[in-house]
Design a protein around this motif. Structure first.
Motif, PDB file in Angstrom:
ATOM      1  N   TYR A 184       0.828  -1.214   0.000  1.00  0.00           N
ATOM      2  CA  TYR A 184       0.000   0.000   0.000  1.00  0.00           C
ATOM      3  C   TYR A 184       0.859   1.260   0.000  1.00  0.00           C
ATOM      4  CZ  TYR A 184      -3.297   3.583   1.357  1.00  0.00           C
ATOM      5  OH  TYR A 184      -4.037   4.737   1.380  1.00  0.00           O
ATOM      6  N   VAL A 185       1.866   1.310   0.871  1.00  0.00           N
ATOM      7  CA  VAL A 185       2.740   2.485   0.939  1.00  0.00           C
ATOM      8  C   VAL A 185       3.391   2.755  -0.414  1.00  0.00           C
ATOM      9  CG1 VAL A 185       4.921   3.339   1.905  1.00  0.00           C
ATOM     10  CG2 VAL A 185       3.171   2.379   3.414  1.00  0.00           C
ATOM     11  N   SER A 186       3.968   1.720  -1.030  1.00  0.00           N
ATOM     12  CA  SER A 186       4.641   1.902  -2.313  1.00  0.00           C
ATOM     13  C   SER A 186       3.651   2.280  -3.411  1.00  0.00           C
ATOM     14  CB  SER A 186       5.398   0.633  -2.697  1.00  0.00           C
ATOM     15  OG  SER A 186       6.472   0.391  -1.809  1.00  0.00           O
ATOM     16  N   SER A 187       2.428   1.748  -3.343  1.00  0.00           N
ATOM     17  CA  SER A 187       1.440   2.081  -4.375  1.00  0.00           C
ATOM     18  C   SER A 187       1.081   3.568  -4.324  1.00  0.00           C
ATOM     19  CB  SER A 187       0.183   1.222  -4.208  1.00  0.00           C
ATOM     20  OG  SER A 187      -0.619   1.641  -3.115  1.00  0.00           O
ATOM     21  N   VAL A 188       0.988   4.116  -3.114  1.00  0.00           N
ATOM     22  CA  VAL A 188       0.719   5.554  -2.980  1.00  0.00           C
ATOM     23  C   VAL A 188       1.924   6.368  -3.449  1.00  0.00           C
ATOM     24  CG1 VAL A 188       0.283   7.415  -1.335  1.00  0.00           C
ATOM     25  CG2 VAL A 188      -0.966   5.240  -1.131  1.00  0.00           C
ATOM     26  N   HIS A 190       4.271   5.588  -5.571  1.00  0.00           N
ATOM     27  CA  HIS A 190       4.654   5.433  -6.973  1.00  0.00           C
ATOM     28  C   HIS A 190       3.471   5.393  -7.933  1.00  0.00           C
ATOM     29  CE1 HIS A 190       8.616   4.815  -5.411  1.00  0.00           C
ATOM     30  NE2 HIS A 190       8.328   3.654  -4.877  1.00  0.00           N
ATOM     31  N   GLY A 191       2.255   5.423  -7.402  1.00  0.00           N
ATOM     32  CA  GLY A 191       1.088   5.552  -8.265  1.00  0.00           C
ATOM     33  C   GLY A 191       0.698   4.309  -9.033  1.00  0.00           C
ATOM     34  N   PHE A 192       0.856   3.124  -8.424  1.00  0.00           N
ATOM     35  CA  PHE A 192       0.359   1.922  -9.096  1.00  0.00           C
ATOM     36  C   PHE A 192      -0.827   1.359  -8.323  1.00  0.00           C
ATOM     37  CE2 PHE A 192       3.847   0.190  -6.386  1.00  0.00           C
ATOM     38  CZ  PHE A 192       3.152  -0.780  -5.681  1.00  0.00           C
ATOM     39  N   ASP A 193      -1.531   0.419  -8.948  1.00  0.00           N
ATOM     40  CA  ASP A 193      -2.705  -0.206  -8.337  1.00  0.00           C
ATOM     41  C   ASP A 193      -2.237  -1.349  -7.440  1.00  0.00           C
ATOM     42  OD1 ASP A 193      -5.022  -1.529  -7.657  1.00  0.00           O
ATOM     43  OD2 ASP A 193      -5.757  -1.765  -9.709  1.00  0.00           O
ATOM     44  N   PRO A 194      -2.446  -1.275  -6.117  1.00  0.00           N
ATOM     45  CA  PRO A 194      -1.971  -2.345  -5.237  1.00  0.00           C
ATOM     46  C   PRO A 194      -2.645  -3.683  -5.516  1.00  0.00           C
ATOM     47  CG  PRO A 194      -3.423  -0.874  -4.034  1.00  0.00           C
ATOM     48  CD  PRO A 194      -3.149  -0.223  -5.356  1.00  0.00           C
ATOM     49  N   ARG A 195      -3.842  -3.654  -6.081  1.00  0.00           N
ATOM     50  CA  ARG A 195      -4.527  -4.906  -6.410  1.00  0.00           C
ATOM     51  C   ARG A 195      -3.877  -5.589  -7.606  1.00  0.00           C
ATOM     52  NH1 ARG A 195      -7.078  -1.167  -4.155  1.00  0.00           N
ATOM     53  NH2 ARG A 195      -8.512  -1.577  -2.427  1.00  0.00           N
ATOM     54  N   GLU A 196      -3.300  -4.808  -8.503  1.00  0.00           N
ATOM     55  CA  GLU A 196      -2.549  -5.408  -9.600  1.00  0.00           C
ATOM     56  C   GLU A 196      -1.321  -6.136  -9.056  1.00  0.00           C
ATOM     57  OE1 GLU A 196      -0.498  -4.234 -13.911  1.00  0.00           O
ATOM     58  OE2 GLU A 196      -1.368  -2.664 -12.649  1.00  0.00           O
ATOM     59  N   PHE A 197      -0.713  -5.570  -8.015  1.00  0.00           N
ATOM     60  CA  PHE A 197       0.412  -6.237  -7.348  1.00  0.00           C
ATOM     61  C   PHE A 197      -0.032  -7.611  -6.848  1.00  0.00           C
ATOM     62  CE2 PHE A 197       4.516  -5.170  -5.072  1.00  0.00           C
ATOM     63  CZ  PHE A 197       4.683  -6.407  -4.462  1.00  0.00           C
ATOM     64  N   SER A 215       3.266   6.199   8.424  1.00  0.00           N
ATOM     65  CA  SER A 215       3.070   7.615   8.758  1.00  0.00           C
ATOM     66  C   SER A 215       3.046   8.459   7.495  1.00  0.00           C
ATOM     67  CB  SER A 215       4.202   8.109   9.676  1.00  0.00           C
ATOM     68  OG  SER A 215       4.231   7.373  10.878  1.00  0.00           O
ATOM     69  N   GLN A 216       2.428   9.612   7.608  1.00  0.00           N
ATOM     70  CA  GLN A 216       2.421  10.557   6.496  1.00  0.00           C
ATOM     71  C   GLN A 216       3.761  11.255   6.405  1.00  0.00           C
ATOM     72  OE1 GLN A 216      -0.361  11.154   4.305  1.00  0.00           O
ATOM     73  NE2 GLN A 216       1.366  12.020   3.171  1.00  0.00           N
ATOM     74  N   GLY A 217       4.367  11.245   5.247  1.00  0.00           N
ATOM     75  CA  GLY A 217       5.637  11.912   5.028  1.00  0.00           C
ATOM     76  C   GLY A 217       5.467  13.187   4.220  1.00  0.00           C
ATOM     77  N   PRO A 218       6.569  13.778   3.748  1.00  0.00           N
ATOM     78  CA  PRO A 218       6.492  15.016   2.976  1.00  0.00           C
ATOM     79  C   PRO A 218       5.955  14.784   1.567  1.00  0.00           C
ATOM     80  CG  PRO A 218       8.748  14.221   3.052  1.00  0.00           C
ATOM     81  CD  PRO A 218       7.950  13.331   3.966  1.00  0.00           C
ATOM     82  N   GLU A 219       5.362  15.811   1.005  1.00  0.00           N
ATOM     83  CA  GLU A 219       4.916  15.824  -0.387  1.00  0.00           C
ATOM     84  C   GLU A 219       3.987  14.659  -0.727  1.00  0.00           C
ATOM     85  OE1 GLU A 219       8.317  16.151  -2.913  1.00  0.00           O
ATOM     86  OE2 GLU A 219       9.040  17.983  -1.959  1.00  0.00           O
ATOM     87  N   GLY A 220       3.142  14.309   0.214  1.00  0.00           N
ATOM     88  CA  GLY A 220       2.147  13.277  -0.036  1.00  0.00           C
ATOM     89  C   GLY A 220       2.649  11.856   0.048  1.00  0.00           C
ATOM     90  N   MET A 221       3.913  11.661   0.388  1.00  0.00           N
ATOM     91  CA  MET A 221       4.457  10.314   0.477  1.00  0.00           C
ATOM     92  C   MET A 221       4.099   9.679   1.815  1.00  0.00           C
ATOM     93  SD  MET A 221       8.232  10.565  -1.278  1.00  0.00           S
ATOM     94  CE  MET A 221       8.319   8.779  -1.454  1.00  0.00           C
ATOM     95  N   LEU A 222       4.065   8.356   1.817  1.00  0.00           N
ATOM     96  CA  LEU A 222       3.873   7.597   3.042  1.00  0.00           C
ATOM     97  C   LEU A 222       5.195   6.969   3.446  1.00  0.00           C
ATOM     98  CD1 LEU A 222       0.472   5.790   2.290  1.00  0.00           C
ATOM     99  CD2 LEU A 222       0.863   7.978   3.452  1.00  0.00           C
TER     100      LEU A 222
END
Length: 281
Positions: A184-188, A190-197, A215-222
């Motif tokens: 989930y974190v990487s999907s947010v 990098h913008g991929f569909d976690p269900r495709e994973f 946790s919420q990081g900078p610039e919308g990253m997790l």
């Protein structure tokens, strides 16, 4: 390549990471967990109280060994001393399995103490496969390889992360540890569909799943911090993973802001309930 025919039998159960604040509770009574997972490096080349505690817990619960420093993606190969210490610990506690990450961790003489990302290329795949085969030959058992969270991607990548993991499993005979929070974190990030994973992973190679908070990081990253409860989005993704992979050994990781054991046991009961509900659907 001799280990290609060796298997790790499925283990169905729910567990927690064995963390120091909870050692006393595990020593005083059998806890309602089906297994515990240790950070391998915390018990390698050591004796005294830590190892005595682990051996006492092992008498009551199966143990999975989870490493953070093998550096399976290293172009320099693997550290022989590290593998020898890891094998000695495995012989001592007879773990369910040994796992580590899809990453590299440093260069000879310097450990970054971080899970560094790889380019998902054929060249990097060859390196990773060679190192997994080496580790499995030394340890005399198949490994589990976990997907880490990542915060940078390489323009040179020609494969998706799930294609890379699937190719590793096919070429080495290793198994997979799916960290649902990391997906989930990487999907947010990098913008991929976690269900495709999830759809891209060979179901017969999955032997364990991780759940954790972030946790919420900078610039919308997790950021994968392991310091909070599992969030609703990760629970929803875990429900889909449970439906695809069945009752697979599942554990909750908490490595910072560690709450009382009862709090984590209650969260683990949620994992049991989600699995039951999804498999009954």
């Amino acid at each position: 390549m001799a280990l290609m025919s060796q298997t790790i039998a499925p283990f169905t159960g729910f567990g927690l990471g064995l963390r120091k604040p909870h050692h006393r509770a595990y020593l005083e009574a059998e806890q309602p967990v089906d297994f515990v997972e240790i950070i391998s490096e915390n018990f390698m080349a050591c004796g005294g109280q830590p190892l005595a505690t682990l051996e006492a817990v092992r008498e009551r619960h199966p143990v999975a060994m989870h490493g953070v420093s093998m550096g399976l993606g290293s172009a320099h190969g693997l550290d022989r001393g590290y593998l020898a210490e890891l094998k000695a610990l495995a012989r001592r506690i007879d773990p369910l399995w040994i796992s580590d990450h899809l990453c590299w961790t440093g260069v000879p003489g310097h450990n970054s103490h971080d899970l560094l990302p790889l380019p998902y290329t054929e060249e990097a795949l060859d390196v990773f496969v060679r190192n997994v085969i080496h580790a499995q030959d030394v340890l005399e058992r198949p490994l589990l390889v976990e997907n880490p969270s990542s915060y940078a991607a390489f323009a040179a990548s020609t494969l998706s992360e799930w294609e890379f993991l699937s190719a590793i499993a096919e070429r080495t005979g290793c198994y997979l540890l799916l960290d649902v929070n990391n997906i989930y974190v990487s999907s947010v990030n990098h913008g991929f569909d976690p269900r495709e994973f999830l759809r891209g992973i060979p179901a017969d190679r999955v032997r364990q799943m991780h759940l954790a908070g972030h946790s919420q990081g900078p610039e919308g990253m997790l950021i994968d911090t392991h310091d909070a409860p599992v969030c609703a989005e990760v629970w929803a993704l875990y429900a889909e993973a449970a439906q695809r992979f069945g009752t697979t050994a599942t554990m909750i990781e908490r490595d910072d802001a560690i709450p009382p054991l009862d709090t984590l046991l209650a969260e683990l009961d949620l994992a049991r309930a989600v699995t039951r509900e999804r498999l009954a659907a």
